[in-house]
Design a protein around this motif. Sequence first.
Motif, PDB file in Angstrom:
ATOM      1  N   THR A  43       1.071  -1.290  -0.312  1.00 22.07           N
ATOM      2  CA  THR A  43       0.190   0.122   0.019  1.00 22.07           C
ATOM      3  C   THR A  43       0.981   1.349  -0.214  1.00 22.07           C
ATOM      4  O   THR A  43       0.860   2.159  -0.987  1.00 22.07           O
ATOM      5  CB  THR A  43      -1.067   0.106   1.111  1.00 22.07           C
ATOM      6  OG1 THR A  43      -1.453  -1.031   1.102  1.00 22.07           O
ATOM      7  CG2 THR A  43      -1.633   1.330   1.483  1.00 22.07           C
ATOM      8  N   LEU A  44       2.072   1.527   0.774  1.00 20.81           N
ATOM      9  CA  LEU A  44       2.858   2.544   0.691  1.00 20.81           C
ATOM     10  C   LEU A  44       3.316   3.007  -0.157  1.00 20.81           C
ATOM     11  O   LEU A  44       3.951   3.829  -1.323  1.00 20.81           O
ATOM     12  CB  LEU A  44       3.859   2.064   1.963  1.00 20.81           C
ATOM     13  CG  LEU A  44       5.236   3.149   2.218  1.00 20.81           C
ATOM     14  CD1 LEU A  44       3.479   4.607   2.581  1.00 20.81           C
ATOM     15  CD2 LEU A  44       5.804   3.227   3.217  1.00 20.81           C
ATOM     16  N   LEU A  45       3.689   1.224  -1.291  1.00 20.18           N
ATOM     17  CA  LEU A  45       4.777   1.606  -2.240  1.00 20.18           C
ATOM     18  C   LEU A  45       4.002   1.651  -3.195  1.00 20.18           C
ATOM     19  O   LEU A  45       4.062   3.335  -3.750  1.00 20.18           O
ATOM     20  CB  LEU A  45       5.064   0.455  -3.331  1.00 20.18           C
ATOM     21  CG  LEU A  45       6.033   0.326  -4.023  1.00 20.18           C
ATOM     22  CD1 LEU A  45       7.611   0.858  -3.344  1.00 20.18           C
ATOM     23  CD2 LEU A  45       6.356  -1.017  -4.272  1.00 20.18           C
ATOM     24  N   ALA A  46       2.310   1.842  -3.682  1.00 24.86           N
ATOM     25  CA  ALA A  46       1.376   2.480  -4.154  1.00 24.86           C
ATOM     26  C   ALA A  46       1.027   3.570  -4.039  1.00 24.86           C
ATOM     27  O   ALA A  46       1.112   4.661  -4.974  1.00 24.86           O
ATOM     28  CB  ALA A  46       0.256   1.617  -4.262  1.00 24.86           C
ATOM     29  N   ILE A  47       1.042   3.834  -3.214  1.00 23.78           N
ATOM     30  CA  ILE A  47       0.976   5.784  -2.112  1.00 23.78           C
ATOM     31  C   ILE A  47       2.724   6.444  -2.822  1.00 23.78           C
ATOM     32  O   ILE A  47       2.029   7.200  -4.070  1.00 23.78           O
ATOM     33  CB  ILE A  47       0.984   5.949  -0.779  1.00 23.78           C
ATOM     34  CG1 ILE A  47      -0.219   5.302  -0.475  1.00 23.78           C
ATOM     35  CG2 ILE A  47       0.750   7.056  -0.270  1.00 23.78           C
ATOM     36  CD1 ILE A  47      -0.668   5.145   0.666  1.00 23.78           C
ATOM     37  N   SER A  49       3.604   6.024  -5.841  1.00 23.56           N
ATOM     38  CA  SER A  49       4.033   6.696  -7.014  1.00 23.56           C
ATOM     39  C   SER A  49       2.660   6.619  -7.443  1.00 23.56           C
ATOM     40  O   SER A  49       2.496   7.185  -8.127  1.00 23.56           O
ATOM     41  CB  SER A  49       3.743   4.271  -7.358  1.00 23.56           C
ATOM     42  OG  SER A  49       2.903   4.251  -7.321  1.00 23.56           O
ATOM     43  N   ARG A  50       1.102   7.019  -7.051  1.00 22.58           N
ATOM     44  CA  ARG A  50       1.077   8.127  -6.784  1.00 22.58           C
ATOM     45  C   ARG A  50      -0.760   6.916  -7.711  1.00 22.58           C
ATOM     46  O   ARG A  50      -2.134   6.831  -8.468  1.00 22.58           O
ATOM     47  CB  ARG A  50       0.506   8.355  -7.744  1.00 22.58           C
ATOM     48  CG  ARG A  50       1.520  10.291  -6.917  1.00 22.58           C
ATOM     49  CD  ARG A  50       0.854  11.258  -7.394  1.00 22.58           C
ATOM     50  NE  ARG A  50       0.658  11.214  -8.784  1.00 22.58           N
ATOM     51  CZ  ARG A  50       0.137  12.665  -9.639  1.00 22.58           C
ATOM     52  NH1 ARG A  50       0.363  13.808  -8.781  1.00 22.58           N
ATOM     53  NH2 ARG A  50      -0.312  12.520 -10.847  1.00 22.58           N
ATOM     54  N   LEU A  51      -0.243   5.475  -7.701  1.00 24.24           N
ATOM     55  CA  LEU A  51      -1.550   4.541  -8.497  1.00 24.24           C
ATOM     56  C   LEU A  51      -3.019   4.390  -6.795  1.00 24.24           C
ATOM     57  O   LEU A  51      -3.544   4.140  -7.018  1.00 24.24           O
ATOM     58  CB  LEU A  51      -0.571   3.268  -7.604  1.00 24.24           C
ATOM     59  CG  LEU A  51       0.233   2.595  -8.680  1.00 24.24           C
ATOM     60  CD1 LEU A  51       0.884   1.365  -8.410  1.00 24.24           C
ATOM     61  CD2 LEU A  51      -0.235   3.138 -10.338  1.00 24.24           C
ATOM     62  N   LEU A  52      -2.259   5.053  -5.441  1.00 24.87           N
ATOM     63  CA  LEU A  52      -3.568   5.305  -4.808  1.00 24.87           C
ATOM     64  C   LEU A  52      -2.882   6.698  -4.034  1.00 24.87           C
ATOM     65  O   LEU A  52      -1.851   7.199  -3.351  1.00 24.87           O
ATOM     66  CB  LEU A  52      -3.326   4.342  -3.340  1.00 24.87           C
ATOM     67  CG  LEU A  52      -3.584   2.379  -3.867  1.00 24.87           C
ATOM     68  CD1 LEU A  52      -3.618   1.907  -2.702  1.00 24.87           C
ATOM     69  CD2 LEU A  52      -5.264   2.590  -3.796  1.00 24.87           C
ATOM     70  N   SER A  53      -4.138   7.134  -3.300  1.00 26.69           N
ATOM     71  CA  SER A  53      -4.004   8.675  -2.248  1.00 26.69           C
ATOM     72  C   SER A  53      -4.125   7.809  -0.962  1.00 26.69           C
ATOM     73  O   SER A  53      -4.534   7.559  -0.360  1.00 26.69           O
ATOM     74  CB  SER A  53      -4.906   9.349  -2.637  1.00 26.69           C
ATOM     75  OG  SER A  53      -4.928   9.724  -4.200  1.00 26.69           O
ATOM     76  N   THR A 155      13.418   6.498 -15.951  1.00 24.89           N
ATOM     77  CA  THR A 155      12.802   6.795 -14.996  1.00 24.89           C
ATOM     78  C   THR A 155      14.815   6.598 -13.983  1.00 24.89           C
ATOM     79  O   THR A 155      15.401   5.462 -14.388  1.00 24.89           O
ATOM     80  CB  THR A 155      12.122   6.668 -13.962  1.00 24.89           C
ATOM     81  OG1 THR A 155      12.073   4.944 -13.934  1.00 24.89           O
ATOM     82  CG2 THR A 155      10.578   6.932 -14.413  1.00 24.89           C
ATOM     83  N   ASP A 156      15.188   7.633 -12.825  1.00 26.98           N
ATOM     84  CA  ASP A 156      15.992   7.541 -12.031  1.00 26.98           C
ATOM     85  C   ASP A 156      15.182   6.673 -10.951  1.00 26.98           C
ATOM     86  O   ASP A 156      16.396   5.572 -10.363  1.00 26.98           O
ATOM     87  CB  ASP A 156      16.166   9.041 -10.792  1.00 26.98           C
ATOM     88  CG  ASP A 156      17.355   9.473 -12.238  1.00 26.98           C
ATOM     89  OD1 ASP A 156      17.749   9.095 -13.600  1.00 26.98           O
ATOM     90  OD2 ASP A 156      16.741  10.946 -12.056  1.00 26.98           O
ATOM     91  N   TYR A 157      14.260   6.342 -10.398  1.00 28.92           N
ATOM     92  CA  TYR A 157      13.753   5.590  -9.292  1.00 28.92           C
ATOM     93  C   TYR A 157      12.567   3.941  -9.924  1.00 28.92           C
ATOM     94  O   TYR A 157      11.737   5.116 -10.997  1.00 28.92           O
ATOM     95  CB  TYR A 157      12.217   6.632  -8.587  1.00 28.92           C
ATOM     96  CG  TYR A 157      13.630   7.990  -8.417  1.00 28.92           C
ATOM     97  CD1 TYR A 157      14.785   7.419  -7.641  1.00 28.92           C
ATOM     98  CD2 TYR A 157      12.742   8.982  -8.698  1.00 28.92           C
ATOM     99  CE1 TYR A 157      15.601   8.804  -7.328  1.00 28.92           C
ATOM    100  CE2 TYR A 157      13.542  10.215  -8.634  1.00 28.92           C
ATOM    101  CZ  TYR A 157      14.680  10.135  -7.212  1.00 28.92           C
ATOM    102  OH  TYR A 157      15.583  11.400  -7.581  1.00 28.92           O
ATOM    103  N   ILE A 158      13.265   3.100  -9.557  1.00 28.90           N
ATOM    104  CA  ILE A 158      12.176   2.113 -10.139  1.00 28.90           C
ATOM    105  C   ILE A 158      11.969   1.678  -9.213  1.00 28.90           C
ATOM    106  O   ILE A 158      12.910   1.287  -7.747  1.00 28.90           O
ATOM    107  CB  ILE A 158      13.280   0.977 -11.245  1.00 28.90           C
ATOM    108  CG1 ILE A 158      13.485   2.146 -12.141  1.00 28.90           C
ATOM    109  CG2 ILE A 158      12.010  -0.240 -11.103  1.00 28.90           C
ATOM    110  CD1 ILE A 158      14.222   0.257 -12.776  1.00 28.90           C
ATOM    111  N   LEU A 159      10.220   1.160  -8.752  1.00 31.79           N
ATOM    112  CA  LEU A 159       9.319   0.577  -7.980  1.00 31.79           C
ATOM    113  C   LEU A 159       8.997  -0.713  -7.573  1.00 31.79           C
ATOM    114  O   LEU A 159       7.746  -0.875  -8.869  1.00 31.79           O
ATOM    115  CB  LEU A 159       8.205   1.636  -7.196  1.00 31.79           C
ATOM    116  CG  LEU A 159       9.087   2.644  -5.991  1.00 31.79           C
ATOM    117  CD1 LEU A 159      10.216   3.540  -6.752  1.00 31.79           C
ATOM    118  CD2 LEU A 159       8.050   3.653  -5.940  1.00 31.79           C
ATOM    119  N   LEU A 160       9.331  -1.569  -7.547  1.00 33.00           N
ATOM    120  CA  LEU A 160       8.965  -2.902  -8.013  1.00 33.00           C
ATOM    121  C   LEU A 160       8.079  -3.766  -6.507  1.00 33.00           C
ATOM    122  O   LEU A 160       8.811  -4.191  -5.861  1.00 33.00           O
ATOM    123  CB  LEU A 160      10.448  -3.881  -8.220  1.00 33.00           C
ATOM    124  CG  LEU A 160      10.291  -3.540  -9.803  1.00 33.00           C
ATOM    125  CD1 LEU A 160      12.258  -2.977  -8.568  1.00 33.00           C
ATOM    126  CD2 LEU A 160      10.804  -4.393 -10.812  1.00 33.00           C
TER     127      LEU A 160
END
Length: 254
Positions: A43-47, A49-53, A155-160
Amino acid sequence: MAIEIKAINKSYGDKKVVDNVSVTIPKGAITSFIGPNGAGKSTLLAIISRLLSADSGDVFLNGQTLKQQKSADIAKQLAILKQSNHINLRLTVEDLVAFGRFPYSKGNLTKIDRTFIDNAIAYMGLDELRHQYIENLSGGQRQRAYIAMTLAQDTDYILLDEPLNNLDMKHSVQIMKVLRQLVTELNKTVVIVIHDINFASCYSDYIIAMKDGKLVQQGCVADMMRSDILQEIYNMPIPIQEIEQQRIAIYFRN
């Protein structure tokens, strides 16, 4: 300084899934989020990346809040690979990787876009598979193709989010080695949610532990891979052994 998370809260009904989390993710490193199921990591990762608010709090990317930045600008700085990344289209590897250029091309690929696509495919060792359909690939090959898509996004940042899900040991090692190379060779900042704490130990620079939506502990690998710290996170005794200069958790014997 890369990503700053300040006082983030997120609830679903009466259940608080992220509880007042503040943390800074260092630039040019692999940061792994660990913790039991339901800790709030994904959930935090989604926030981020703006997938969640978030319900409250802010995420800062390069000194500016996400709220201050346009989605198109964020997409040129930060790429996210979700846990469920299946696309219900008949696509080749090359087609899939080309999606990574959408923030720049809007679907009209230029010569520069194609250079990024070719470089990402080559970097992930997919040249021989570039015309193969995604549905025909093994799990490890498919995951490499999705990572190539994020690479093409430049991108400089990659979230997985759990990039090792459903992969066997061989392919898990391949993926983690690639992520390590993205940092050391291309100076990317990689942030992953991961369940296997030994992969986190062997390949990360920094580990952040969550439990019940809260930040529990954070630090470098040597500080985090300790029996007392891991017992606090997982509620079970976890001995640590040093094997070839790596701190390994012997949790399978308990």
